[in-house]
Design an enzyme around this catalytic site. Structure first.
Site, mmCIF file in Angstrom:
data_model
loop_
_atom_site.group_PDB
_atom_site.id
_atom_site.type_symbol
_atom_site.label_atom_id
_atom_site.label_comp_id
_atom_site.label_asym_id
_atom_site.label_seq_id
_atom_site.Cartn_x
_atom_site.Cartn_y
_atom_site.Cartn_z
ATOM 1 N N HIS A 143 37.780 47.011 40.055
ATOM 2 C CA HIS A 143 37.766 48.215 39.221
ATOM 3 C C HIS A 143 36.865 48.060 37.988
ATOM 4 O O HIS A 143 36.331 49.048 37.481
ATOM 5 C CB HIS A 143 39.181 48.577 38.774
ATOM 6 N N LYS A 382 46.978 44.423 44.904
ATOM 7 C CA LYS A 382 45.703 44.974 45.403
ATOM 8 C C LYS A 382 44.536 44.457 44.578
ATOM 9 O O LYS A 382 43.406 44.897 44.721
ATOM 10 C CB LYS A 382 45.761 46.494 45.360
ATOM 11 N N PHE A 383 44.822 43.547 43.676
ATOM 12 C CA PHE A 383 43.800 42.770 42.969
ATOM 13 C C PHE A 383 42.794 43.641 42.235
ATOM 14 O O PHE A 383 41.594 43.305 42.157
ATOM 15 C CB PHE A 383 43.070 41.830 43.948
ATOM 16 N N CYS A 384 43.237 44.778 41.702
ATOM 17 C CA CYS A 384 42.341 45.704 40.985
ATOM 18 C C CYS A 384 41.149 46.093 41.858
ATOM 19 O O CYS A 384 40.015 46.218 41.366
ATOM 20 C CB CYS A 384 41.866 45.108 39.662
ATOM 21 N N ALA A 385 41.411 46.238 43.143
ATOM 22 C CA ALA A 385 40.355 46.658 44.080
ATOM 23 C C ALA A 385 41.032 47.572 45.105
ATOM 24 O O ALA A 385 41.010 47.295 46.307
ATOM 25 C CB ALA A 385 39.720 45.445 44.727
#
Ligand SMILES: Cc1ncc(COP(=O)(O)O)c(C=O)c1O
Length: 434
Positions: A143, A382-385
């Site tokens: 992100h 979601k690992f900022c993705a």
């Protein structure tokens, strides 16, 4: 300062088992702080912590801690103090800039702006884009590199690396006016390496510039702006074994010299008039965008990490990381019920990051069991993705709170041992046997 000589007889058992002694004599990998950390697990027992969450934040290297400790007694203001301590601290801060520039292989005239982290660096560049710039970005981005832009063309996750180049080529060809291609060098979800040299070439063929998000690359592989012909690179100290709150944006000066000052205040100005009169802002990107008292210790720490990795040498670092990640991935692949996430298949080169899902368990459940019962720290979510993880899982999801569409991520680096990765594999086998 203690160092861990991995190729001498002082090597840790896991390294000796692997026969790492064939590596060049005398090459040492610095130790990390907290290597002997013990954590409580179910039943109250203490076990050695298996930190497999380096992609979020890596532990502090001992030479980084030593550099900060050495700088503290003379710690003082930078740039505007006449006192000796102030001059010394200013020299150390500016030396940090040179060190980071050399580490990244930046051109002599590139700007090197200290920021808080990668997110701060991408946002800074976003504010400096010429009016009307279109940003081309893949849905695979973190992100930090996906969101800061005003005007974007978003590209679907490419099916193979050549498709990434083809898609960027087609998108850039259709854009008039200033354009910027933004791409990650190593995915924070799959660890896969992106073809940044080919993408830079394509960008330039269309008169575009390229920003490379190197947050997950620089802890694992060298980068060279000049050789790769990159316009901008951003990365974070806390993923590079320097957890003192600094990041960096490096790259071409012109947009940064013209862009609105990122922070407005002392240091960014040459002169401030009375009410109704103008303000004369610095044109040099560094003072222009670093108003206020900067994070001097963060910059010193970041530079010390760069120095430590350079002194260690990438050959030794990459060899050990590849040995451990290959072992982890092949053992995970042997467990029925564990599926690794991958965009470009199992053989595509990657850094020490692996994300996976476990049949019958949510990612959060897996992460909690690993921590609470085995003393293993991993990341779940979601690992900022979000778009990328959705794509990899083939699901629609409801965002951060929706745990049904998440994965577990294990990531390694300096200080990771064979016992850590083997413990993860055994824990997953135990879990699936319940
Ligand atoms: C590829 C990538 N880019 C950007 C970021 C953002 O880094 P920071 O949180 O240090 O701003 C991360 C963090 O996980 C990342 O993995």
């Amino acid at each position: 300062m203690s160092t861990l000589t991995i190729f001498s007889t002082a090597a840790q058992p896991a390294q000796r088992e692997a026969g790492a002694t064939s590596a060049p004599q005398g090459r040492t990998i610095p130790a990390v702080l907290g290597a002997d950390l013990e954590v409580p697990v179910k039943g109250g027992k203490l076990v050695g912590y298996a930190n497999l969450d380096y992609a979020a934040s890596a532990p502090c290297l001992e030479p980084v801690s030593a550099a900060v400790t050495a700088a503290l007694p003379a710690y003082s203001s930078v740039h505007r103090g006449a006192g000796y301590a102030s001059q010394l601290t200013t020299a150390r801060y500016e030396q940090a800039r040179h060190t980071v520039r050399a580490f990244a292989g930046a051109r002599p005239d590139d700007a090197v702006i200290f920021t808080r982290n990668t997110t701060d660096a991408t946002n800074l560049l976003a504010r400096c884009l010429p009016e009307g710039t279109t940003v081309v970005v893949f849905d695979t981005e973190h992100h930090a590199s996906l969101l800061p832009w005003k005007q974007t063309v978003r590209l679907a996750p490419p099916a193979f690396p050549g498709e990434a180049v083809r898609a960027a080529d087609a998108a850039l060809a259709g854009i008039d006016g200033p354009k910027l291609l933004v791409v990650t060098a190593a995915s924070n979800v799959t660890g896969e390496l992106w073809p940044i040299a080919a993408l830079a070439h394509i960008a330039h063929r269309h008169g575009a510039r390229i920003l490379v998000d190197a947050a997950q690359l620089v802890p694992h592989r060298p980068i060279n702006l000049t050789a790769l012909d990159l316009d901008y690179v951003a990365f974070s100290g806390h993923k590079l074994y320097a957890p003192f709150g600094a990041g960096v944006l490096l790259g071409r000066r012109d947009w940064l010299a013209d862009g609105e000052p990122y922070l407005k205040g002392g240091g960014a100005v040459r002169a401030v008039g009375d009410a109704g009169e103008g303000t004369d802002w610095h044109n040099d990107p560094e003072p222009r965008h670093e108003a206020g008292t900067p994070n001097v210790l963060g910059a010193i720490a970041l530079a010390a990490a760069c120095d430590a990795l350079t002194a260690t040498g990438w050959t030794a670092l990459v060899r050990e990381e590849e040995r451990l990640i290959a072992r982890l991935r092949s053992n995970l692949a042997s467990i029925a019920g564990v599926r690794e996430l991958s965009l470009w298949g199992p053989d595509h080169p990657r850094v020490g990051i692996v994300s996976f899902i476990v049949d019958g368990y949510s990612a959060r459940e897996v992460a909690e069991v690993l921590s609470g019962e085995y003393g293993i720290g991993v990341r779940d979510g979601k690992f900022c993705a979000h778009p990328f993880v959705r794509h990899l899982l083939g699901t629609a999801d409801g965002g951060c709170e929706d745990d049904t569409a998440s994965a577990v991520r294990a990531s390694i680096g300096i200080g990771t041992t064979q016992e850590h990765v083997d413990r993860l594999v055994e824990a997953l086998r135990d879990l699936l046997a319940r």
